[in-house]
Scaffold this motif. Sequence first.
Motif, short mmCIF file in Angstrom:
data_model
loop_
_atom_site.label_atom_id
_atom_site.label_comp_id
_atom_site.label_asym_id
_atom_site.label_seq_id
_atom_site.Cartn_x
_atom_site.Cartn_y
_atom_site.Cartn_z
N PRO A 52 0.81 -1.11 -0.26
CA PRO A 52 0.08 0.13 -0.12
C PRO A 52 1.08 1.22 -0.05
CG PRO A 52 -0.89 -1.31 1.66
CD PRO A 52 0.56 -1.94 1.22
N GLN A 53 0.25 2.24 -0.48
CA GLN A 53 0.93 3.62 -0.48
C GLN A 53 1.21 4.19 1.01
OE1 GLN A 53 1.94 5.54 -3.37
NE2 GLN A 53 1.52 3.41 -4.33
N THR A 54 2.09 4.69 1.32
CA THR A 54 2.43 5.39 2.77
C THR A 54 2.20 6.95 2.51
OG1 THR A 54 4.69 5.51 2.23
CG2 THR A 54 4.15 3.69 3.25
N SER A 55 1.80 7.37 1.30
CA SER A 55 1.55 9.01 1.34
C SER A 55 0.01 9.45 1.91
CB SER A 55 1.78 9.27 -0.27
OG SER A 55 0.78 8.75 -1.12
N ASP A 56 0.09 10.59 2.13
CA ASP A 56 -1.47 11.04 2.48
C ASP A 56 -2.48 10.64 1.65
OD1 ASP A 56 0.01 12.29 4.66
OD2 ASP A 56 -0.11 14.07 3.61
N VAL A 57 -3.57 10.19 2.27
CA VAL A 57 -4.85 9.62 1.42
C VAL A 57 -5.33 10.84 0.59
CG1 VAL A 57 -6.80 8.46 1.55
CG2 VAL A 57 -5.11 7.78 3.07
N PRO A 58 -5.39 10.76 -0.60
CA PRO A 58 -5.98 11.88 -1.43
C PRO A 58 -7.68 12.01 -1.35
CG PRO A 58 -5.14 10.01 -2.95
CD PRO A 58 -4.86 9.95 -1.55
N TYR A 59 -8.32 10.88 -0.77
CA TYR A 59 -9.72 10.90 -0.77
C TYR A 59 -10.26 11.30 0.51
CZ TYR A 59 -8.84 7.84 -4.87
OH TYR A 59 -8.38 7.21 -5.89
N THR A 60 -11.14 11.97 0.78
CA THR A 60 -11.92 12.16 2.00
C THR A 60 -13.09 11.36 2.48
OG1 THR A 60 -13.45 13.93 1.07
CG2 THR A 60 -11.14 14.66 1.83
N ILE A 61 -13.25 11.07 3.72
CA ILE A 61 -14.51 10.29 4.04
C ILE A 61 -15.25 11.22 5.08
CG2 ILE A 61 -15.06 8.16 5.34
CD1 ILE A 61 -12.49 7.08 4.68
N GLN A 62 -16.48 11.38 4.63
CA GLN A 62 -17.24 12.20 5.47
C GLN A 62 -18.47 11.48 5.91
OE1 GLN A 62 -18.71 14.98 2.16
NE2 GLN A 62 -16.73 15.74 1.92
N LEU A 63 -18.85 11.95 7.21
CA LEU A 63 -19.97 11.15 7.86
C LEU A 63 -21.05 12.24 8.39
CD1 LEU A 63 -17.76 9.05 10.23
CD2 LEU A 63 -18.75 8.39 8.00
N GLU A 64 -22.39 12.00 7.95
CA GLU A 64 -23.42 12.81 8.37
C GLU A 64 -24.64 12.08 9.05
OE1 GLU A 64 -24.57 15.24 5.06
OE2 GLU A 64 -22.57 15.67 4.22
N PRO A 65 -24.73 12.47 10.26
CA PRO A 65 -24.12 13.41 11.28
C PRO A 65 -22.75 12.33 11.40
CG PRO A 65 -25.86 12.05 12.39
CD PRO A 65 -25.95 11.97 10.83
N ASP A 66 -21.94 13.01 12.29
CA ASP A 66 -20.76 12.49 12.91
C ASP A 66 -20.73 11.89 14.26
OD1 ASP A 66 -20.81 14.71 14.38
OD2 ASP A 66 -19.00 15.60 13.69
N GLN A 67 -22.29 11.70 14.75
CA GLN A 67 -22.42 11.11 16.10
C GLN A 67 -23.59 10.11 15.85
OE1 GLN A 67 -22.63 13.57 19.51
NE2 GLN A 67 -21.26 15.05 18.80
N PHE A 68 -23.69 8.98 16.70
CA PHE A 68 -24.88 8.39 16.53
C PHE A 68 -25.32 7.71 17.86
CE2 PHE A 68 -21.54 5.13 16.96
CZ PHE A 68 -22.12 3.86 17.17
N LYS A 69 -26.47 7.28 17.94
CA LYS A 69 -27.05 6.23 18.88
C LYS A 69 -27.47 4.99 18.25
CE LYS A 69 -30.54 8.73 20.16
NZ LYS A 69 -30.40 9.84 19.19
N PRO A 70 -27.63 3.84 19.06
CA PRO A 70 -28.07 2.72 18.37
C PRO A 70 -29.23 2.72 17.39
CG PRO A 70 -27.42 2.33 20.61
CD PRO A 70 -27.44 3.80 20.54
N GLY A 71 -29.14 2.24 16.19
CA GLY A 71 -30.21 2.04 15.37
C GLY A 71 -30.11 3.29 14.47
N ASP A 72 -29.40 4.34 14.67
CA ASP A 72 -29.28 5.61 13.67
C ASP A 72 -28.73 5.15 12.20
OD1 ASP A 72 -30.24 7.14 15.86
OD2 ASP A 72 -28.36 8.30 16.17
N LYS A 73 -29.11 6.17 11.45
CA LYS A 73 -28.80 5.80 9.90
C LYS A 73 -27.80 6.91 9.75
CE LYS A 73 -33.21 3.57 8.46
NZ LYS A 73 -33.53 3.46 9.86
N ILE A 74 -26.53 6.73 9.12
CA ILE A 74 -25.65 7.83 8.87
C ILE A 74 -25.19 7.54 7.19
CG2 ILE A 74 -23.12 8.16 9.28
CD1 ILE A 74 -25.04 8.37 11.89
N LYS A 75 -24.95 8.96 6.95
CA LYS A 75 -24.73 9.18 5.19
C LYS A 75 -23.12 9.06 5.44
CE LYS A 75 -24.92 11.83 1.29
NZ LYS A 75 -25.46 13.08 0.52
#
Length: 604
Positions: A52-75
């Motif tokens: 694998p590459q050891t350089s910085d990852v050029p992709y971003t991972i976004q979570l909406e919302p960035d917190q959750f409770k059991p059963g929540d749905k996250i984009k």
Amino acid sequence: MAFGDQKNLNKTFYINILFILQLLIYAGEGYPNGAPTSVCDNLLPIHDSILPQTSDVPYTIQLEPDQFKPGDKIKVSIVDPRWKSLKGLVIGAYMKSGRLLSVVGQFLQFPTDKLKPLKCTAGQMNNTLTHSNDISVHNVSLLWEAPHVKTGDVIFRVTLLENFQTFWTDVRRTLRAIEDLNETKPTAQEVTDTVLSMPPIDFESCGDSKGCFLYPRYCSGSGCLAAFTYSYHSNTSEFLFELMSQTEQNYISLGFSKDLIMGGNDETFTCVSGYNTSAVQHGYNPGHYNIFKNPITEYGIRSQDGTLECRFSIPVNTSIQDIEASTVYSHFNETFVQLAWGSVMPNRLVILKHEDMPPQSDVPINLRERSSHRGSAFPFLVRSHCVLMTVSWVLLCGMAMAISRYFKDFLPDVKVAGTKVWFQLHRGLALTIVILTTAGLICVFAHYGSRIRQAAVPHSYVGLAVVTAAYVQMLSGLFRPSLDHPARWVFNWCHRLLGLSIHVLTAPTIYLAFKIHYFPRDLKSLGIISVSCWVAIQLVWVLVFEIVSYYKRKQQALDSETQAMLTNVDSQTSSPKLHWLLLTLYVISMLVCCLAIAFTFLSY
């Protein structure tokens, strides 16, 4: 995916995949239609030997919302800000606590024209996704549902592939859990390891209170490169296993097989230590890599000064729950034993392709017996190739060259089948070399086939060139001109030069054999030493023969009266004795060199 209760989640944990690794990586073409299940937890693509590459990852991972409770749905969105391409991925959500073993939740929505579920856990779908084709995209949007039990924080772990050669593994994004003190939902549990103290392994008890498999063949206990000890304790109905390697590596792996080929569902145990963490992993080998299923949570492990040792116990019967079925292993059955060792990926307990050829026991081992066993890293056909070639080119080739160049007047009055003794010896040795060499080639090609090019380059190419020249040399001798033919001198010089070239190239050919990348380090060192000694002894003998020949020619230059006197005195007494002495000493020295080189190889 919704989890009904804590019991189901714990069950899921115990059958979940711990780590996937490559023990024998085949050259491959990648997986344009999605990753195989062998990457379910370590997320490491099997792309030849590309890391694998050891350089910085050029992709971003976004979570909406960035917190959750059991059963929540996250984009979950994966975006390439460079607007380049994303050809493949593997993504799953893991409990942050413990060792990131449990895949949790499920993906409710995903682009079906690009992604598909990867079945990583028996009975569960959509908890891991991978690509279904290699069409480039610039972003991916997913909808993930959290489990209906408390898990604590969750980590999304992702492998992202820009192309076959360029990829990033184990890219992480944390999703925070919202703590509700009034919430009464069950909590998922992670199992933690119990690391016991690890005193040095006692090899003095081999054959007495424990059985042992030691490598290389003639080592003793702590002086071995690798070792496996075993003992059965009837009071607990458990086997105690100990593994040791002195290879300055991060893992040692133990494999059990019904035959001499690891594959199918052969069981494995691997002790890993590196980067301030350790683990003992239990799994199986489907052919070219290990799939780890069950962690062994109570073990002892010690890594110090290049030596790795571990100790753990297992029941008589162990089982592995695969995605489709469960396999039970009985350790009362006789089994071949194999050891392998290598390094791990930085800051991860994912083991990499081993470089050294794994040794295997000579015979199946009964793990209830307390006896010592030995083995070899090389199959019988490869060992046969080594012995045949060493005898041919270290012993016989040297004798053939020496007799034709320095012993033509050996027993001048004796003829065999109407021909001088030296010529019959030379021809017989040459024919034997061709026969043994042909047998050696058949052995190695019978084992490796067309893979010989990948298995032993450049040794195989140089060796084939030498063998081809030997065949030409042998065939040309059948068509040599008569003594009075005007082209006889041309034949003599060509025959002599080709023979000398073959003999000279023998040394680098054997040297390259001991430089083959999968040979153990100690074998390489001892092999180079033995070959160097042989070359040095051969050069000394050439010097001795040339000095003797020089004085012989000098004697022949004396006047006829003095020469006649020398002939009457020396040729009938001292000269035959000198011939016998030199030839005998030369043959003995070449035989010792031949045995040393062959013994070095056969020891491993």
